[in-house]
Write an enzyme that holds these catalytic residues in place. Structure first.
Site, PDB file in Angstrom:
ATOM      1  N   HIS A 233      -2.195 -31.377 -10.178  1.00  0.00           N
ATOM      2  CA  HIS A 233      -1.146 -30.381  -9.939  1.00  0.00           C
ATOM      3  C   HIS A 233      -1.737 -29.095  -9.375  1.00  0.00           C
ATOM      4  CE1 HIS A 233       1.966 -27.408 -11.753  1.00  0.00           C
ATOM      5  NE2 HIS A 233       2.292 -27.732 -10.522  1.00  0.00           N
TER       6      HIS A 233
ATOM      7  N   ALA B 287      -6.204 -25.918 -10.688  1.00  0.00           N
ATOM      8  CA  ALA B 287      -5.639 -27.262 -10.543  1.00  0.00           C
ATOM      9  C   ALA B 287      -5.571 -27.880 -11.932  1.00  0.00           C
ATOM     10  CB  ALA B 287      -6.485 -28.126  -9.625  1.00  0.00           C
ATOM     11  N   GLU B 288      -4.415 -28.435 -12.271  1.00  0.00           N
ATOM     12  CA  GLU B 288      -4.271 -29.159 -13.540  1.00  0.00           C
ATOM     13  C   GLU B 288      -4.529 -30.639 -13.288  1.00  0.00           C
ATOM     14  OE1 GLU B 288      -1.102 -27.164 -16.518  1.00  0.00           O
ATOM     15  OE2 GLU B 288      -0.224 -27.837 -14.642  1.00  0.00           O
ATOM     16  N   ILE B 289      -5.433 -31.211 -14.061  1.00  0.00           N
ATOM     17  CA  ILE B 289      -5.719 -32.645 -13.986  1.00  0.00           C
ATOM     18  C   ILE B 289      -5.033 -33.290 -15.189  1.00  0.00           C
ATOM     19  CG2 ILE B 289      -7.521 -34.394 -13.827  1.00  0.00           C
ATOM     20  CD1 ILE B 289      -7.790 -32.266 -11.644  1.00  0.00           C
TER      21      ILE B 289
ATOM     22  N   VAL C 132       0.727 -25.259 -17.709  1.00  0.00           N
ATOM     23  CA  VAL C 132       1.115 -24.010 -17.054  1.00  0.00           C
ATOM     24  C   VAL C 132       2.628 -23.864 -16.943  1.00  0.00           C
ATOM     25  CG1 VAL C 132       0.973 -22.660 -14.921  1.00  0.00           C
ATOM     26  CG2 VAL C 132      -1.062 -23.768 -15.829  1.00  0.00           C
TER      27      VAL C 132
END
Length: 720
Positions: free
Chosen positions: A462, A473-475, A511
């Protein structure tokens, strides 16, 4: 950098473990090599004071030394700055003042040497490294793209404490030095040459040779072009007062008084101009000591350490990432275009974009073209380099060219069925084992992977908009995502220039989950009658880059409308968005992208500067200011903190550090507060619970303190 230019009959400093080695040449030029043991890059430490003092004594005592070249023994840096960890050991401001004064003393000794001293710079020359270089009489840089020069101390809530505030203005002028120190801006070699900071830019292969010739030629001042306006402003006290006053006004406008370092920088420079360098250095050291002890600098240093730690981490400990040599991007919108750009420009891999029509592909290509074209116009890159990079991004309306991609990043609409179809298409048209990374902002990854033949290859990746600027960046790994898929995705996100956090697969992830109650409460405050401008200004004053209402315009009101029902269905009533906002969608108010939202995007004050007053009648609101700025911000921020604690308790995030990084890099939580968990620690759980309970009684159950927060207060534990 190998010592290929050195005479074999050199005398080396007798301290084998010193970071400083003095090597004499037959031509009378000595080479001072800096090579800090057990560090990947050169950093300056307080413990070096005695070592460098000894070397300087040796130089002064040796009449055969006719000149000195200072260079790095590492091929990746000149000196990347000072060792920040030593500042945490300072218990008083006086101890920090002593560190600054010691650095000033050493650099003064270098400057006062009666032989020419040349800094040969390759790689980062930052902070204390640039202060060292400026104490030398001349500077020459390699043309490597790794070479940058700057004084970024302000980003740690500090100022250059070893003479930087006094030397930089003399080299580049008052206005340029203020711009560099107040922003932490870094200059490329050619920019540094134009500014007058350095004497020359040469290929790395001849760097030491050129520096040696400069030392043999004797001391020469760098001449820079001074414009008429600059000369008129800086050559007299009245003109300088105008510059200082304008700088102060600009700083206060941007920082809202939340960051003390910029004002201390201005004052240190001012004292130097008005009362001389010695008094300027004294002011610099005093301000440095005071700033080290401020909560602002402590939190910014915490942030620096946290991001440094994260760079060393893998997605899953002990699991190596697979190599990603080429990627595919599904969807040519703004997100797809941004993902293609950071993959090509930062990660240096070929990118194949697929969209349902050629317009989408054209838009995605234009995203990269526009950014690169600006670089060409500013002479940051050559046109041939731009064309070469643009050739690495190609497009298609089918799956041709996708057979050899290692990772597919999907950036299509937030529609579960569509994303599931994308997974099936990729598995049918791409090689076995290809990673499918979804850029969904809220849909659980487990649901996207539900019909996959190989769900272990499906993961969430994301990004935040705009992709080329937002660092997070969200993994998101679902229950059956393989460890290698996680590690590979984390590694690739880092190559793209992102700071990745690994989060658990649940609606909204981290987030957007903490952002939703924050924005929803701001919307409720607006619907209660508080003016939009007042709400947003309160949050900017608090420390956010933009207020929550403007944020809705920037992100897209329609995006929020799609996310809220998903969160409400998965996580409960507290995520219910105000129904009145449906009227905005019905009126096609989606924000900046449709040039119609809470703010005006046409007319004299276009660009989100002026509120669109017609939105009040649409929402049936009569604006009237009743609440304090403190209540407005507290209600929203404390809901965000409450949700962040829930996420930590549920294992959505791995630790408070990731939660703080995610909020700062993802939604602009004020860095000087350290993130929601550090801010919670500074306030105390008891205080936050008391305020939430008060708001719960007044405004509803969504303010109820979560069990994990209550447990923190009862057990008197902190997040860190």
């Amino acid at each position: 950098m190998e010592d290929t230019n050195l005479n074999s009959d050199t005398a080396v400093s007798n301290n084998d473990v010193s970071a400083f080695a003095l090597e004499r040449q037959d031509n009378g030029i000595a080479l001072l090599k800096i090579d800090v043991i057990d560090e990947t890059m050169n950093v300056l430490k307080a413990a070096f004071i005695n070592d460098i003092s000894d070397v300087l004594k040796e130089i002064k005592a040796d009449s055969s030394i006719k000149g000195l070249v200072v260079y790095s023994g590492k091929d990746n840096s000149f000196v990347a700055g000072a060792d920040i960890t030593m500042l945490d050991q300072c218990e008083t401001a006086e101890q920090a003042v002593e560190i600054a004064s010691s650095g000033q003393m050493i650099f003064n000794q270098i400057e006062q040497l009666n032989i020419p001293v040349v800094a040969a710079i390759n790689g980062p020359c930052l902070g204390g490294g640039l202060e060292l270089a400026m104490a030398c009489h001349m500077r020459v840089c390699s043309d490597s793209n790794k070479t940058v020069l700057g004084l970024p101390e302000v980003q740690l809530g500090l100022l250059p404490g070893s003479g930087g505030t006094q030397r930089l203005p003399k080299l580049v002028g008052l206005q340029k030095s203020l711009d560099m120190m107040l922003t932490g801006k870094q200059l490329r070699p050619k920019q540094a040459l134009k500014a007058g900071l350095i004497s020359d830019v040469v290929p790395l292969s001849v760097l030491i040779d050129v520096a040696t010739k400069m030392a043999l030629a004797g001391k020469k001042k760098v001449k820079r072009k001074v414009g008429f306006v600059e000369k008129a402003l800086e050559s007299n006290s009245f003109g300088r007062k105008i510059v200082f006053d304008q700088a102060t006004k600009t700083v206060l406008s941007k920082t809202k008084g939340n960051y003390p370092a910029p004002l201390k920088i201005i004052d240190s420079i001012r004292v130097g101009f008005e009362k001389g360098t010695a008094r300027g250095l004294a002011a610099e050291a005093k301000h440095f000591g005071d700033l080290v002890q401020t909560p602002v600098s402590q939190q910014l240093r915490n942030l620096f350490f946290a991001t440094t730690e994260m760079k060393k981490e893998m997605g899953v400990a002990g699991v190596e990432a697979a190599k990603v040599n080429k990627i595919g991007v599904l969807g040519g919108g703004l997100m797809g275009g941004g993902i293609a750009y950071v993959s090509s420009n930062n990660a240096k891999v070929p990118v194949r974009i697929k969209d349902i029509n050629h317009d989408g592909i054209s838009n995605a290509l234009k995203y990269s073209f526009d950014i690169l074209n600006k670089k060409v116009k500013r002479r940051f890159m050559q046109k041939c380099e731009m064309q070469k990079q643009m050739n690495t991004i190609t497009g298609t309306t089918d799956y041709s060219g996708f057979k050899n991609v290692d990772m597919i990043i999907e950036a299509v609409f937030e529609d579960l069925a569509l994303k599931q179809n994308m997974v099936a298409d990729v598995e049918a048209n791409c090689k076995d084992g290809v990673i499918f990374a979804s850029n969904t902002s809220s849909l659980p990854i487990g649901q996207i992977a539900a019909k996959a033949a190989k769900p272990e290859n499906v993961i969430g990746l994301h990004y935040f908009s705009p992709v080329d600027k937002m660092p997070l960046a969200e993994i998101i790994a679902h229950e059956t995502t393989s460890d290698q898929t996680i590690s590979t995705t984390v590694a690739f996100a880092k190559r793209q220039g992102k700071t990745p956090i690994v989060v658990k697969d649940k609606a909204g992830f981290y987030v957007n989950r903490i952002l939703a109650p924050y924005v929803n409460e701001a919307a409720s405050i607006l619907l209660s009658g508080e003016p939009i401008e007042k709400i947003d200004k309160a949050f900017v004053k608090f420390g956010f880059p933009v207020g929550p209402i403007q944020l809705l315009d920037e992100v897209g009101i329609d995006i929020g409308a799609k996310i809220s029902p998903i969160l409400e269905a998965e996580l409960g009533e507290r995520f219910k968005a105000p129904e009145a906002f449906n009227k905005l969608i019905d009126d096609n108010r989606k924000g900046r992208k449709t040039k119609k939202g809470f703010y005006l995007y046409t007319g004299k004050k276009k660009g989100g500067k002026q509120v669109d007053e017609s939105v009040y009648s649409l929402l049936n609101v009569t604006p009237a200011s009743k609440l304090s700025e403190n209540e407005i911000t507290e209600r929203c921020v404390f809901l965000l903190i409450n949700e962040a604690v829930r996420c930590l308790d549920e294992g959505i995030i791995r630790n408070p550090r990731d939660g703080d990084i995610g909020s700062i890099f993802g939604i602009g939580f004020p860095p000087f507060l350290g993130g929601p968990f550090r801010y919670l620690d500074s306030l105390g759980a008891e205080h936050v619970i008391a305020r939430l309970t008060e708001y719960q009684n007044k405004y509803g159950e969504h303010f109820k303190p979560c069990e994990a927060l209550v447990a923190m207060a009862e057990n008197k534990v902190t997040c860190y």
